[in-house]
Design an enzyme around this catalytic site. Structure first.
Site, PDB file in Angstrom:
ATOM      1  N   GLU A  28       0.828  -1.205   0.000  1.00 35.57           N
ATOM      2  CA  GLU A  28       0.000   0.000   0.000  1.00 35.57           C
ATOM      3  C   GLU A  28       0.864   1.257   0.000  1.00 35.57           C
ATOM      4  O   GLU A  28       0.506   2.270  -0.618  1.00 35.57           O
ATOM      5  CB  GLU A  28      -0.929   0.004   1.218  1.00 35.57           C
ATOM      6  CG  GLU A  28      -2.026  -1.045   1.158  1.00 35.57           C
ATOM      7  CD  GLU A  28      -2.914  -0.891  -0.067  1.00 35.57           C
ATOM      8  OE1 GLU A  28      -3.198   0.280  -0.460  1.00 35.57           O
ATOM      9  OE2 GLU A  28      -3.311  -1.916  -0.657  1.00 35.57           O
ATOM     10  N   SER A  30      18.480  -8.455  -9.361  1.00 34.63           N
ATOM     11  CA  SER A  30      17.240  -8.565 -10.136  1.00 34.63           C
ATOM     12  C   SER A  30      17.284  -9.535 -11.315  1.00 34.63           C
ATOM     13  O   SER A  30      16.330 -10.280 -11.527  1.00 34.63           O
ATOM     14  CB  SER A  30      16.808  -7.185 -10.647  1.00 34.63           C
ATOM     15  OG  SER A  30      16.227  -6.432  -9.617  1.00 34.63           O
ATOM     16  N   HIS A  87       2.744 -10.055  -9.686  1.00 34.33           N
ATOM     17  CA  HIS A  87       4.178 -10.340  -9.726  1.00 34.33           C
ATOM     18  C   HIS A  87       4.947  -9.268  -8.961  1.00 34.33           C
ATOM     19  O   HIS A  87       5.865  -9.562  -8.195  1.00 34.33           O
ATOM     20  CB  HIS A  87       4.663 -10.400 -11.169  1.00 34.33           C
ATOM     21  CG  HIS A  87       6.150 -10.540 -11.291  1.00 34.33           C
ATOM     22  ND1 HIS A  87       6.816 -11.715 -10.997  1.00 34.33           N
ATOM     23  CD2 HIS A  87       7.102  -9.645 -11.631  1.00 34.33           C
ATOM     24  CE1 HIS A  87       8.107 -11.543 -11.170  1.00 34.33           C
ATOM     25  NE2 HIS A  87       8.316 -10.296 -11.553  1.00 34.33           N
ATOM     26  N   SER A  88       4.590  -8.023  -9.182  1.00 33.74           N
ATOM     27  CA  SER A  88       5.190  -6.898  -8.473  1.00 33.74           C
ATOM     28  C   SER A  88       4.226  -5.723  -8.584  1.00 33.74           C
ATOM     29  O   SER A  88       3.140  -5.841  -9.160  1.00 33.74           O
ATOM     30  CB  SER A  88       6.552  -6.522  -9.084  1.00 33.74           C
ATOM     31  OG  SER A  88       6.370  -5.912 -10.356  1.00 33.74           O
TER      32      SER A  88
END
Length: 446
Positions: free
Chosen positions: A120, A206, A335-336
């Protein structure tokens, strides 16, 4: 063929005498291969019906018959608990005490609460990026609990529960996601890219699968050093499609490296479902092909994951062999924060896994059957963990960003001339145009 063995030995002695080299040099790879080849010739000469091909474990056949993948049953999924939290076979119950199980549950729910708050906060623009772990908490905690805390972990980017289990504090997690002045990485990494030397957790990178060859190499180094430890390498089903994954598998298998490859098969590689990623039977089927011990486990069953990882670690450490674990689970969240999963899967599909087969719910039902947990305890704990997460969240948000100096430090022990020149130019530029930079939000440059 058998006469090749003594002939090879005589050749080695003559070679040593003529070259005047120490006997230990004869153990070099080139000379060992001569002896190995002679031994293989002797083995193959036993039976004329045995194929004389190195790397083969087969016999000849006169039937023209292709291996057809659809004719084989899938690799079974090992589980301990039913979806109702009941242990199916008492012999498979890990027998963990109340304190251990409650710690598992609290770690999983803390991670869940942290995910909700930080997700959030990204939507509010307070942090730049986030990845939740919804639905995969069981794979994190079940596996982490079965390891030695000094085993080296190479994560992908969805293993926050692993490092939390090892004692990485909420404070450090929040500092990393905010990239503030107390962040161990000094603000150089995206959020959720945790790392901690103290907790033997290599900093996350990443790009997919780049950690996998590193894990094989680190495991081989542990073997050479004679350490009774192993390497744990986490990756997803999407990462398994990268070339680095195959290289890592083969290196580990041929070098007998003590590494556990732990695949979280959560159904999707971002938006690509597993059905479109490969045609074989998941990721586990690749283990035997590379010569690794392999098991497929119910990733939503924290006890099954614990048992499988504990047994895998025993093989890795005591036998110095790699192991492949495929944990079947489901990614409930996007996923993100850069992804909208509603574009490629239905709400009903997600709702099923969230309500019917969630690892947290399964463990809670187990604890309640044991009378280790109840509704009142649940309410009190959820309120407590939310308070703790919000407290660390608010503290991290108030801290300043690291000094811009850190963009160029820590690359070399002593800063070389070309980096010092860049540092000086940066400082002059910022000083000249400081009205365009929010310097009050950063630590002072020195």
């Amino acid at each position: 063929m058998a006469s090749l063995i003594p002939k090879t030995c005589r050749f080695l002695r003559l070679y040593q005498q003529q070259m005047r080299i120490p006997a230990q040099v004869i153990a070099s790879k080139q000379i060992r291969n001569l002896h190995y080849s002679a031994k293989r010739c002797q083995e193959f000469a036993i039976d004329d019906d045995t194929p004389q091909y190195p790397g083969s474990k087969s016999v000849f056949t006169e039937k023209l018959d292709f291996l057809k993948p659809d004719e084989y049953d899938g690799i079974p999924v090992y589980r301990v608990m039913s979806r109702d939290g009941e242990v199916i076979d008492p012999d498979q119950d890990p027998g963990l005490d109340k304190d251990m199980v409650v710690k598992m549950y609290k770690t999983m729910t803390t991670l869940n609460t942290m995910d909700k708050i930080l997700y959030e906060s990204q939507r509010q623009g307070r942090i730049s990026f986030y990845m939740t772990n919804y639905g995969e908490e069981g794979t994190h905690v079940g596996s982490a609990a079965a390891l030695n805390d000094k085993d080296i972990v190479f994560g992908q980017y969805r293993e926050a529960g692993v490092i939390l289990w090892r004692g990485f504090s909420l404070e450090k997690a929040m500092n990393q996601c905010y990239g503030n002045c107390n962040d161990l990485a000094k603000g150089r990494q995206m959020p959720v890219h945790y790392g901690s030397k103290e907790h033997h957790f290599m900093t996350i990178s990443s790009p997919l699968a780049t950690q996998m060859p590193h894990a094989s190499g680190a495991a081989y180094a542990l073997k050479r050093a004679g350490r009774d430890l192993c390497v744990m390498c986490y990756f997803g089903d999407g990462a398994a499609s990268e070339g680095d994954a195959h290289a890592a598998f083969n290196f580990a298998a041929t070098l007998d490296a003590p590494v556990i490859f732990f695949c979280r098969n959560n159904g999707y590689a971002i938006s690509t479902p597993t059905a479109e990623q490969y045609r074989g039977d998941g990721i586990a089927i690749r283990g035997p092909a590379y010569g690794m011990n392999t098991i497929r486990v119910d990733g939503n069953d924290v006890f099954a994951v614990y048992n499988a990882t504990k047994a895998a670690r025993k093989i890795a450490v005591e036998e110095s062999k790699p192991v492949l674990i495929e944990a079947m689970t489901y990614r409930i969240g996007h996923h993100s924060t850069s992804d909208d999963s509603s574009a490629y899967r239905s709400v009903d599909e997600v709702r099923y896994w969230d309500s019917e087969d969630h690892p947290i719910g399964r463990l809670r039902r187990y604890m309640m059957q044991k009378e280790w947990w109840d509704i009142d305890t649940e309410k009190a704990w959820m309120a407590e963990t939310k308070k703790d997460v919000l407290q660390e969240f608010q503290a991290a948000e108030k801290l300043k960003k690291p000094s811009p100096n850190h963009m160029l430090t820590d690359v070399y022990e002593e800063m070389p001339v070309h980096l010092q020149r860049q540092m000086d130019e940066m400082k002059k530029h910022v000083e000249k145009h400081k009205e365009h930079y929010p310097l009050d939000q950063f630590e002072e440059m020195k």
